[in-house]
Design a protein around this motif. Structure first.
Motif, PDB file in Angstrom:
ATOM      1  N   TRP A 134      -9.033   0.142  -4.715  1.00  0.00           N
ATOM      2  CA  TRP A 134     -10.344   0.735  -4.526  1.00  0.00           C
ATOM      3  C   TRP A 134     -10.249   2.138  -3.927  1.00  0.00           C
ATOM      4  O   TRP A 134     -10.947   3.064  -4.366  1.00  0.00           O
ATOM      5  CB  TRP A 134     -11.198  -0.163  -3.636  1.00  0.00           C
ATOM      6  CG  TRP A 134     -12.549   0.410  -3.321  1.00  0.00           C
ATOM      7  CD1 TRP A 134     -13.013   0.842  -2.117  1.00  0.00           C
ATOM      8  CD2 TRP A 134     -13.615   0.620  -4.251  1.00  0.00           C
ATOM      9  NE1 TRP A 134     -14.298   1.306  -2.224  1.00  0.00           N
ATOM     10  CE2 TRP A 134     -14.698   1.177  -3.528  1.00  0.00           C
ATOM     11  CE3 TRP A 134     -13.760   0.390  -5.624  1.00  0.00           C
ATOM     12  CZ2 TRP A 134     -15.904   1.516  -4.138  1.00  0.00           C
ATOM     13  CZ3 TRP A 134     -14.973   0.725  -6.224  1.00  0.00           C
ATOM     14  CH2 TRP A 134     -16.025   1.279  -5.485  1.00  0.00           C
ATOM     15  N   GLU A 135      -9.388   2.326  -2.942  1.00  0.00           N
ATOM     16  CA  GLU A 135      -9.255   3.642  -2.310  1.00  0.00           C
ATOM     17  C   GLU A 135      -8.731   4.660  -3.317  1.00  0.00           C
ATOM     18  O   GLU A 135      -9.179   5.813  -3.342  1.00  0.00           O
ATOM     19  CB  GLU A 135      -8.312   3.555  -1.106  1.00  0.00           C
ATOM     20  CG  GLU A 135      -8.260   4.845  -0.282  1.00  0.00           C
ATOM     21  CD  GLU A 135      -7.379   4.713   0.954  1.00  0.00           C
ATOM     22  OE1 GLU A 135      -7.164   5.735   1.618  1.00  0.00           O
ATOM     23  OE2 GLU A 135      -6.923   3.588   1.236  1.00  0.00           O
TER      24      GLU A 135
ATOM     25  N   GLN B 134     -11.582   5.692  -5.563  1.00  0.00           N
ATOM     26  CA  GLN B 134     -12.482   6.655  -4.921  1.00  0.00           C
ATOM     27  C   GLN B 134     -11.882   8.062  -4.913  1.00  0.00           C
ATOM     28  O   GLN B 134     -12.598   9.067  -5.075  1.00  0.00           O
ATOM     29  CB  GLN B 134     -12.775   6.204  -3.490  1.00  0.00           C
ATOM     30  CG  GLN B 134     -13.503   4.865  -3.397  1.00  0.00           C
ATOM     31  CD  GLN B 134     -14.801   4.863  -4.172  1.00  0.00           C
ATOM     32  OE1 GLN B 134     -15.720   5.622  -3.866  1.00  0.00           O
ATOM     33  NE2 GLN B 134     -14.881   4.033  -5.199  1.00  0.00           N
ATOM     34  N   THR B 135     -10.568   8.149  -4.754  1.00  0.00           N
ATOM     35  CA  THR B 135      -9.897   9.447  -4.789  1.00  0.00           C
ATOM     36  C   THR B 135     -10.021  10.081  -6.173  1.00  0.00           C
ATOM     37  O   THR B 135     -10.233  11.292  -6.305  1.00  0.00           O
ATOM     38  CB  THR B 135      -8.408   9.285  -4.425  1.00  0.00           C
ATOM     39  OG1 THR B 135      -8.304   8.699  -3.130  1.00  0.00           O
ATOM     40  CG2 THR B 135      -7.694  10.628  -4.433  1.00  0.00           C
TER      41      THR B 135
ATOM     42  N   HIS C 197       0.803  -1.220   0.000  1.00  0.00           N
ATOM     43  CA  HIS C 197       0.000   0.000   0.000  1.00  0.00           C
ATOM     44  C   HIS C 197       0.839   1.276   0.000  1.00  0.00           C
ATOM     45  O   HIS C 197       0.278   2.371  -0.125  1.00  0.00           O
ATOM     46  CB  HIS C 197      -0.940  -0.014   1.206  1.00  0.00           C
ATOM     47  CG  HIS C 197      -2.172   0.802   1.008  1.00  0.00           C
ATOM     48  ND1 HIS C 197      -2.581   1.768   1.883  1.00  0.00           N
ATOM     49  CD2 HIS C 197      -3.088   0.817   0.001  1.00  0.00           C
ATOM     50  CE1 HIS C 197      -3.694   2.337   1.458  1.00  0.00           C
ATOM     51  NE2 HIS C 197      -4.017   1.780   0.319  1.00  0.00           N
TER      52      HIS C 197
ATOM     53  N   LYS D 163      -0.564   4.829  -1.279  1.00  0.00           N
ATOM     54  CA  LYS D 163      -0.724   5.961  -0.358  1.00  0.00           C
ATOM     55  C   LYS D 163      -0.059   7.213  -0.906  1.00  0.00           C
ATOM     56  O   LYS D 163      -0.590   8.325  -0.778  1.00  0.00           O
ATOM     57  CB  LYS D 163      -0.120   5.617   1.007  1.00  0.00           C
ATOM     58  CG  LYS D 163      -0.953   4.664   1.847  1.00  0.00           C
ATOM     59  CD  LYS D 163      -0.297   4.441   3.202  1.00  0.00           C
ATOM     60  CE  LYS D 163      -1.140   3.538   4.090  1.00  0.00           C
ATOM     61  NZ  LYS D 163      -0.492   3.301   5.412  1.00  0.00           N
TER      62      LYS D 163
END
Length: 373
Positions: A340-341, A344-345, A210, A214
């Motif tokens: 997925w995160e 969404q961003t 990640h 990030k």
């Protein structure tokens, strides 16, 4: 008709004046003529001619001025505003300024403008027109084939484009038979291919590793900064915001001047479908921008085309929710980073771009187009 050159130009404003900077490196100052009244501005300096339809009214009242910089090859024209302090909208949308004013507004347009040549050139008197032109019936098989063939592209206006490109078809789009498949058939085939292509291993790997994800999520895009400025000023565009974010680059201005000023007959359904398709393309652009941190790579064109189903599958959207679902599906199936995160961003990025208005949407479309060419 005499052929004249349309010069490069920029338009800005202050409380009292509209300022037009016109690039005329080969112009003859002795031939300079300027006319300004109401919304119309005319400029002539052989071999250049410029006609602008301004969004507000100007006047010639002895305060106007024109200065020619021989070193820069520019002429700067200062036009007084009729209503001092009035803010003229969209002065950076150069194609709109070049458009001729609409003389009459119809509730439902009847004719689509496919050519916008100056009136007075090659005029035809309807009484002198030869209506007895020889006509031939088209081959029935060919006519039926054209009528029944699949349509795609802008507002579903095109067909037959890929008929002569079969050898290179797989390098351009993912649709196996674009001339035979309907919009529903293309959508169903796209969904099946996505289901088959999705890699659980790749998705889990990005989920576990990640750190890079990030870093990409934390990357600050220019539209995020601009949106924060707008929100902090209670959704009002202050001077700093306009100066920093609403000005087009020289390359974008050049693209805007080259765009054809074409009008289309669009019903509400077509208009809505085009807007949904624009969301799809902006999402693909925003993904590429964030994951490359603003620096295009050799894979950028592929990434944008692959994520955008409008480009790769000639998709026609009818529902807003469908656009979001398809964007997310493709962002989790094809590109390098499938998270997925992160997805969404990027959806938030798209929202910010649209909230900033069309002045921000236009450059992204222009840049996305130049990336793919």
């Amino acid at each position: 008709c005499i052929s004249m050159l349309t010069p490069a130009f920029e338009v800005s404003q202050n409380e009292q004046f509209v300022i037009i900077v016109i690039k005329v490196p080969y112009g003859k100052v002795a031939d300079m003529e300027i006319y300004a009244k109401d919304n119309e501005f005319l400029f002539h300096m052989h071999p250049y001619f410029l006609r602008l339809n301004l969004p507000g009214q100007v006047i010639e009242d002895s305060r106007e001025s024109a200065k020619f910089d021989i070193d820069q090859g520019t002429c700067t024209v200062m036009l007084p505003k009729v209503n001092e302090g009035e803010h003229f909208e969209n002065l950076d949308l150069l194609t709109t300024l070049l458009a001729q004013p609409k003389r009459q507004q119809y509730k439902s347009p009847l004719i689509e403008v496919i050519s916008n040549e100056d009136e007075g050139c090659n005029e035809v008197d309807i009484d002198d027109f030869d209506w007895q032109l020889e006509q031939q019936l088209a081959n029935q098989t060919e006519s039926q084939s054209q009528l029944l063939s699949a349509r795609y592209g802008f507002a579903n206006r095109y067909n037959g484009v890929f008929s002569y490109l079969q050898d290179n078809l797989s390098d351009m789009i993912d649709v196996p038979e674009p001339e035979k498949m309907s919009a529903n058939e293309r959508s169903a085939a796209r969904t099946a291919v996505e289901d088959e292509y999705f890699s659980e291993d790749h998705y889990i790997a990005d989920f576990m590793d990640h750190e890079q994800i990030k870093h990409l999520i934390a990357f600050t895009t220019p539209w995020h900064e601009a949106y924060n400025i707008m929100v902090n000023n209670d959704n009002e565009m202050d001077t700093d915001y306009d100066a920093k974010w609403n000005l087009f680059s020289n390359e974008e201005k050049c693209h805007l001047r080259e765009l054809p000023n074409k009008e289309f007959l669009l019903d509400k359904t077509e208009d809505y479908q085009l807007l949904l398709g624009l969301i799809d393309i902006i999402f693909a652009y925003a993904y590429n921008y964030r994951t490359t941190e603003g620096e295009n790579t050799v894979e950028s064109a592929w990434t944008i085309c692959k994520i955008s189903s409008s480009l790769s599958w000639l998709e026609v959207f009818n529902q807003f929710e469908t656009v979001l679902i398809v964007c997310c599906r493709r962002a989790l199936c094809y590109p390098l980073y499938r998270n997925w995160e992160l997805t969404q961003t990027i959806l938030k990025d798209v929202a910010h771009i649209f909230l900033l208005g069309r002045e921000k949407v236009y450059p992204e479309v222009l840049i996305g187009n130049s990336t793919n060419t």
